[in-house]
Design an enzyme around this catalytic site. Sequence first.
Site, mmCIF file in Angstrom:
data_model
loop_
_atom_site.group_PDB
_atom_site.id
_atom_site.type_symbol
_atom_site.label_atom_id
_atom_site.label_comp_id
_atom_site.label_asym_id
_atom_site.label_seq_id
_atom_site.Cartn_x
_atom_site.Cartn_y
_atom_site.Cartn_z
ATOM 1 N N ASN A 91 0.803 -1.229 0.000
ATOM 2 C CA ASN A 91 0.000 0.000 0.000
ATOM 3 C C ASN A 91 0.836 1.280 0.000
ATOM 4 O OD1 ASN A 91 -2.500 1.712 0.847
ATOM 5 N ND2 ASN A 91 -0.992 2.056 2.469
ATOM 6 N N SER A 143 -3.814 2.472 -9.086
ATOM 7 C CA SER A 143 -4.655 3.678 -9.109
ATOM 8 C C SER A 143 -5.341 3.738 -10.469
ATOM 9 C CB SER A 143 -3.775 4.921 -8.939
ATOM 10 O OG SER A 143 -4.494 6.083 -9.302
ATOM 11 N N TYR A 156 3.791 9.321 -11.235
ATOM 12 C CA TYR A 156 2.852 8.536 -10.413
ATOM 13 C C TYR A 156 2.085 7.537 -11.293
ATOM 14 C CZ TYR A 156 -0.928 7.767 -6.975
ATOM 15 O OH TYR A 156 -1.834 7.217 -6.096
ATOM 16 N N ALA A 158 2.956 6.323 -14.175
ATOM 17 C CA ALA A 158 3.870 5.278 -14.657
ATOM 18 C C ALA A 158 4.122 4.246 -13.557
ATOM 19 C CB ALA A 158 5.187 5.908 -15.120
ATOM 20 N N SER A 159 4.284 4.715 -12.316
ATOM 21 C CA SER A 159 4.532 3.768 -11.215
ATOM 22 C C SER A 159 3.320 2.866 -11.003
ATOM 23 C CB SER A 159 4.887 4.519 -9.921
ATOM 24 O OG SER A 159 3.751 5.162 -9.353
ATOM 25 N N LYS A 160 2.124 3.455 -11.119
ATOM 26 C CA LYS A 160 0.908 2.677 -10.862
ATOM 27 C C LYS A 160 0.584 1.744 -12.033
ATOM 28 C CE LYS A 160 0.095 4.312 -6.758
ATOM 29 N NZ LYS A 160 0.259 3.437 -5.588
HETATM 30 P P1 NAI Z 1 -1.212 8.605 2.576
HETATM 31 O O1 NAI Z 1 -0.167 9.566 2.150
HETATM 32 O O2 NAI Z 1 -2.335 9.113 3.429
HETATM 33 O O3 NAI Z 1 -0.532 7.344 3.312
HETATM 34 C C1 NAI Z 1 0.583 6.691 2.771
HETATM 35 C C2 NAI Z 1 1.360 6.029 3.885
HETATM 36 O O4 NAI Z 1 2.527 5.410 3.301
HETATM 37 C C3 NAI Z 1 1.877 7.048 4.940
HETATM 38 O O5 NAI Z 1 1.636 6.551 6.236
HETATM 39 C C4 NAI Z 1 3.363 7.138 4.621
HETATM 40 O O6 NAI Z 1 4.169 7.459 5.758
HETATM 41 C C5 NAI Z 1 3.650 5.741 4.093
HETATM 42 N N1 NAI Z 1 4.873 5.707 3.283
HETATM 43 C C6 NAI Z 1 5.283 6.612 2.363
HETATM 44 N N2 NAI Z 1 6.478 6.264 1.865
HETATM 45 C C7 NAI Z 1 6.838 5.094 2.477
HETATM 46 C C8 NAI Z 1 7.962 4.234 2.384
HETATM 47 N N3 NAI Z 1 8.979 4.517 1.573
HETATM 48 N N4 NAI Z 1 7.997 3.131 3.165
HETATM 49 C C9 NAI Z 1 6.966 2.840 4.015
HETATM 50 N N5 NAI Z 1 5.887 3.631 4.139
HETATM 51 C C10 NAI Z 1 5.812 4.730 3.384
HETATM 52 O O7 NAI Z 1 -1.777 7.951 1.234
HETATM 53 P P2 NAI Z 1 -3.166 7.199 0.936
HETATM 54 O O8 NAI Z 1 -4.069 8.179 0.267
HETATM 55 O O9 NAI Z 1 -3.637 6.462 2.126
HETATM 56 O O10 NAI Z 1 -2.690 6.174 -0.193
HETATM 57 C C11 NAI Z 1 -2.345 4.830 0.066
HETATM 58 C C12 NAI Z 1 -2.077 4.137 -1.251
HETATM 59 O O11 NAI Z 1 -3.221 4.221 -2.093
HETATM 60 C C13 NAI Z 1 -0.922 4.755 -2.031
HETATM 61 O O12 NAI Z 1 -0.191 3.738 -2.700
HETATM 62 C C14 NAI Z 1 -1.630 5.637 -3.038
HETATM 63 O O13 NAI Z 1 -0.844 5.876 -4.178
HETATM 64 C C15 NAI Z 1 -2.847 4.781 -3.330
HETATM 65 N N6 NAI Z 1 -3.957 5.542 -3.892
HETATM 66 C C16 NAI Z 1 -4.543 6.583 -3.207
HETATM 67 C C17 NAI Z 1 -5.585 7.275 -3.780
HETATM 68 C C18 NAI Z 1 -6.268 8.387 -3.081
HETATM 69 O O14 NAI Z 1 -7.139 9.015 -3.701
HETATM 70 N N7 NAI Z 1 -5.964 8.702 -1.840
HETATM 71 C C19 NAI Z 1 -6.079 6.936 -5.128
HETATM 72 C C20 NAI Z 1 -5.409 5.849 -5.740
HETATM 73 C C21 NAI Z 1 -4.380 5.175 -5.138
#
Ligand code: NAI
Length: 248
Positions: A91, A143, A156, A158-160
């Site tokens: 995640n 995503s 982003y 490209a990564s997804k």
């Molecule tokens: P967020 O920013 O609220 O939470 C992400 C978490 O990942 C944070 O706790 C952060 O500290 C942790 N993190 C970041 N880099 C890290 C690393 N190198 N190692 C370990 N932990 C790390 O993001 P959210 O919105 O909860 O997103 C979660 C996932 O869902 C992500 O992969 C995001 O790309 C994906 N996503 C989110 C969407 C949205 O609308 N919020 C839409 C589509 C996908």
Amino acid sequence: MKLLTGKTALVTGAARGIGKAIALKLAQEGADVAFTDLVLSEATEQLEKELQACGVKAKGYASNAANFDDTQKVVSEIAKDFGRVDILVNNAGITKDGAVKRMTEEQWDAVIAVNLKSVFNFTKAIQPVMWKQAGGSIINMSSVVGVSGNANQANYAASKAGIIGLTKSVAKEFGVRGIRCNAIAPGFIETEMTAALPEEIRKSWIEKIPLRRGGTPADVAGVTVFLASDLSSYVSGQVINVCGAMNT
Ligand code: NAI
């Protein structure tokens, strides 16, 4: 009996947002939960307690998912502490948005490393564990922009999109040991990540969503439980959009 009783889950980047909601929902369904984030904090301690209150074993680990050696280390620690890992949820993710003409190499590399390489790191580290168990479910957070692309998010997207190719390949490679691998493609989900967007951009996203609301972390967590559980025992190599019909 709950859907995930007797199973152990590992969720990356679970200190907040979607990862946290997933960890909680998995615990509510009876799974023991190991989770990671960059640092251990008050938030991770609080989450540990909330998970344990569901009556399951739970522990947080500090680990940078983008780092190969860190990941090897944390997965072997978790496998030792919990005895097994049945569910892996990749995640952890970040954004560093910008138009290609202004995007720096650092912005590109950071997003690819945290969002895409991390999935390889954890898949590689978990492979021997799941192989030995002859079973498991890997769930990767992609995503809708990985499916469709998005202006100002080339790194982003490209990564997804890379995650989708990785997911389908792993499903084909690991299927022989009963290990499934799927991706979830959330649309616009209301978290700290999207709260950082300007209000008019948030509004314009929501106007384009047929269900006329942003998704919640719980909306994504529900699909994760489905993919983690035996309810989806013949589902592998798929991408499930969780986007209120925005991407059809
Ligand atoms: P967020 O920013 O609220 O939470 C992400 C978490 O990942 C944070 O706790 C952060 O500290 C942790 N993190 C970041 N880099 C890290 C690393 N190198 N190692 C370990 N932990 C790390 O993001 P959210 O919105 O909860 O997103 C979660 C996932 O869902 C992500 O992969 C995001 O790309 C994906 N996503 C989110 C969407 C949205 O609308 N919020 C839409 C589509 C996908």
